[in-house]
Write a protein that holds these residues in place. Structure first.
Motif, PDB file in Angstrom:
ATOM      1  N   LYS A  31       0.840  -1.197   0.000  1.00  0.00           N
ATOM      2  CA  LYS A  31       0.000   0.000   0.000  1.00  0.00           C
ATOM      3  C   LYS A  31       0.880   1.254   0.000  1.00  0.00           C
ATOM      4  O   LYS A  31       0.729   2.153   0.824  1.00  0.00           O
ATOM      5  N   THR A  34      -0.803   4.708  -0.092  1.00  0.00           N
ATOM      6  CA  THR A  34      -1.392   5.104   1.194  1.00  0.00           C
ATOM      7  C   THR A  34      -0.328   5.695   2.108  1.00  0.00           C
ATOM      8  O   THR A  34      -0.579   6.679   2.809  1.00  0.00           O
ATOM      9  N   ILE A 181      -7.761   1.998   3.147  1.00  0.00           N
ATOM     10  CA  ILE A 181      -6.624   1.118   2.869  1.00  0.00           C
ATOM     11  C   ILE A 181      -7.058  -0.057   1.998  1.00  0.00           C
ATOM     12  O   ILE A 181      -6.437  -0.359   0.989  1.00  0.00           O
ATOM     13  N   PRO A 184      -5.081  -6.082   0.977  1.00  0.00           N
ATOM     14  CA  PRO A 184      -3.871  -6.203   0.150  1.00  0.00           C
ATOM     15  C   PRO A 184      -4.084  -7.231  -0.951  1.00  0.00           C
ATOM     16  O   PRO A 184      -5.032  -8.021  -0.901  1.00  0.00           O
TER      17      PRO A 184
END
Length: 324
Positions: A31, A34, A181, A184
């Motif tokens: 990420k 982010t 977020i 993943p």
């Protein structure tokens, strides 16, 4: 006051920010954008609101970023019985000295993770948000400066709304960015699972890349990032488009425009540049503006209203000419 920037603070090499992001990514994987946005908000002296389900890494991101920056971290679990004094601090009478002593609350740190902020009653939310805005708190008519640098990373669970107190639009406006977020990808999730099997906390192995004084120097440099007149005109065109769009009850405020410019400057600095390009403004427009815009048919800032605001804003961005 903690962590005041020294007069003779050294010049910071912007390549250190890339090293810092790499350090955070050793534990917060997959990420990168982010991390970049979170760092940009900190450098722009803003605060972050994360809306995500539990367990996707919000606490890990906050702790890892804090460790890499050499800052202090505290987490506050917001609950329905949390009082403003539990967050800000309280004065306690000492019978031995016959005086009142101030006991600072958990807000007196560099990075605060305000977990599930919408579970706290409005009075407690207001106390936190006022401290974010002013950079100080008042306890029994005495004013205390908060440490610098100072970043609040607040979280909300978008799925469980029973017994919560949603933040009104005027308080959402205090957050520079609203981020999500998400999950993943499969490969990164596999790495995270295998890493956690060892039982040790990888965050404890992160060594600071910067220190508090360096962060303050970088925050000052954000103000010097060059913004060409054409890019400022582009930013103003975006703001104007939100104000003339009938699908919004009201357009972005002047505070929103200022936040967008500051966030774009912070993002440019994270990218190693001291000048803005149009993509900086375009990339930051949704994280900075969408949570400040309420669709015409919505009565409150719900998750559905936010998703609609994002959709309309992205459509507007696609119609506005980008300066060359």
């Amino acid at each position: 006051m903690l962590n005041a920037v020294p007069v003779d603070a050294p010049e910071i090499d912007l390549t250190q920010l890339e090293r810092l992001i790499g350090a955070v990514e050793t534990v917060f994987r997959g990420k990168r954008e982010t991390v970049r946005l979170s760092l940009a908000a900190l450098l722009a002296r803003g605060h972050l609101l994360f809306e995500d389900i539990p367990g996707v890494g919000k606490t890990t991101l906050a702790r890892a970023l804090t460790a890499a920056l050499g800052l202090e971290f505290r987490r506050i679990q917001f609950t329905s019985d949390l009082l403003p004094s539990d967050v800000l601090g309280v004065s306690v009478y000492n019978p031995r000295t016959h005086e009142f002593e101030t006991r600072p609350g958990p807000m007196f740190t560099n990075v605060v993770l305000a977990d599930e902020i919408n579970r706290a009653p409005p009075r407690t939310q207001s106390g936190l948000l006022e401290a974010m805005q002013e950079g100080r708190v008042t306890i029994d008519e005495r004013s205390f400066e908060l440490p610098r640098p100072f970043l609040v990373m607040a979280t909300q669970n978008p799925l469980e709304q029973h017994g919560t107190y949603p933040l009104p639009e005027s308080q959402l406006d205090r957050f520079m960015m609203r981020l999500s977020i998400g999950y993943p990808d499969a490969d990164e999730e596999r790495n995270v699972i295998l890493q956690s099997a060892g039982g040790s906390d990888a965050i404890d192995r992160i060594r600071p890349v910067l220190d508090p004084a360096s962060v303050l120097v970088l925050q000052e440099r954000v103000d010097t990032v060059h913004a060409d007149a054409s890019i400022v005109d582009y930013l103003m065109a975006i703001i104007a488009a939100t104000r003339s769009e009938p699908r919004f009850r009201a357009g972005a405020s002047t505070r929103g425009a200022i936040a967008l410019l500051r966030a774009a400057r912070g993002y440019a600095l994270v990218d190693g540049r001291e000048f803005l390009v149009p993509d900086d403004v375009r990339r930051l427009a949704v994280p900075v503006l969408a949570h400040r815009l309420l669709p015409a048919g919505a009565s409150a800032a719900t998750g559905e209203a936010y998703a609609e605001a994002v959709s309309v804003l992205e459509e507007l961005l696609g119609r506005i000419a980008v300066p060359v």
